[in-house]
Design a protein around this motif. Structure first.
Motif, PDB file in Angstrom:
ATOM      1  N   ASN A  45       0.862  -1.173   0.000  1.00  0.00           N
ATOM      2  CA  ASN A  45       0.000   0.000   0.000  1.00  0.00           C
ATOM      3  C   ASN A  45       0.908   1.236   0.000  1.00  0.00           C
ATOM      4  O   ASN A  45       1.611   1.499   0.971  1.00  0.00           O
ATOM      5  CB  ASN A  45      -0.903  -0.012   1.231  1.00  0.00           C
ATOM      6  CG  ASN A  45      -1.854   1.155   1.274  1.00  0.00           C
ATOM      7  OD1 ASN A  45      -1.678   2.161   0.594  1.00  0.00           O
ATOM      8  ND2 ASN A  45      -2.883   1.025   2.084  1.00  0.00           N
ATOM      9  N   LYS A  74       1.119   3.775   2.793  1.00  0.00           N
ATOM     10  CA  LYS A  74       1.797   3.413   4.038  1.00  0.00           C
ATOM     11  C   LYS A  74       3.294   3.213   3.865  1.00  0.00           C
ATOM     12  O   LYS A  74       4.043   3.297   4.830  1.00  0.00           O
ATOM     13  CB  LYS A  74       1.184   2.127   4.594  1.00  0.00           C
ATOM     14  CG  LYS A  74      -0.259   2.280   5.000  1.00  0.00           C
ATOM     15  CD  LYS A  74      -0.818   0.990   5.527  1.00  0.00           C
ATOM     16  CE  LYS A  74      -2.277   1.182   5.944  1.00  0.00           C
ATOM     17  NZ  LYS A  74      -2.861  -0.059   6.417  1.00  0.00           N
ATOM     18  N   GLN A  75       3.735   2.918   2.632  1.00  0.00           N
ATOM     19  CA  GLN A  75       5.133   2.565   2.418  1.00  0.00           C
ATOM     20  C   GLN A  75       5.519   2.844   0.973  1.00  0.00           C
ATOM     21  O   GLN A  75       4.761   2.564   0.057  1.00  0.00           O
ATOM     22  CB  GLN A  75       5.290   1.071   2.726  1.00  0.00           C
ATOM     23  CG  GLN A  75       6.626   0.485   2.473  1.00  0.00           C
ATOM     24  CD  GLN A  75       6.627  -1.025   2.749  1.00  0.00           C
ATOM     25  OE1 GLN A  75       5.656  -1.598   3.195  1.00  0.00           O
ATOM     26  NE2 GLN A  75       7.747  -1.651   2.459  1.00  0.00           N
TER      27      GLN A  75
END
Length: 161
Positions: A32, A35-36
């Motif tokens: 994702n 998120k990263q």
């Protein structure tokens, strides 16, 4: 072949599509982008997924492409969009993606989506109600995931071998 499915979305539709892809591509990893930000150097194939919200891809997807465009041009790339209006896919692609990336991508698909009102803030709720009214749609008749397009992308990836 190492495959990365890198996606970002505002509701679960884009994530659900990434997971369907992963279940059909045994060597795939899902990240994702909200998120990263992954290191893509170890991957042979990169599948980029994004929702479309008010004609724009997710900012995390936009940043990922901007930061990795040179390396993406050396990889097998595919793109999928999740949106409530699949008939506008070409418009969304041309507006949001570098032309050289679109020309290089071996598979580009729209996986459909949902016009969801519930997870949004009050302003989003009002805008979505107007959209639903103008397009004579409601939550029950809104677009769904187009699984045939997901399977077509899976076949395209499988044909790379």
């Amino acid at each position: 072949m190492k495959i990365l499915i890198a996606y970002a979305g505002n509701n679960n539709t884009t994530q659900d599509c990434a997971n369907i892809l992963k279940s059909n591509l045994p060597n795939a990893h899902v990240i994702n982008l909200a998120k990263q930000q992954p290191d893509i150097s170890d991957y042979d194939t990169i599948i980029i997924g994004s929702c479309i919200r008010f004609n724009e891809i997710h900012n995390s997807t936009r940043n990922f492409i901007r930061d990795n465009i040179d390396l993406l041009m050396k990889k097998n790339t595919a793109i999928y969009l999740c949106c409530g209006f699949p008939e506008k896919t070409n418009q969304y692609l041309l507006h949001n993606f570098p032309k050289k990336l679109l020309n290089k991508s071996f598979s580009i698909q729209c996986f459909g989506g949902n016009l969801k009102v519930k997870p949004y803030k009050i302003l989003d709720l009002l805008i979505m109600k107007i959209v639903q009214k103008n397009f004579k749609t409601n939550e029950k008749s809104s677009t769904k995931i187009i699984e045939e397009n997901i399977l077509e992308m899976v076949n395209d990836v499988s044909n790379l071998n």
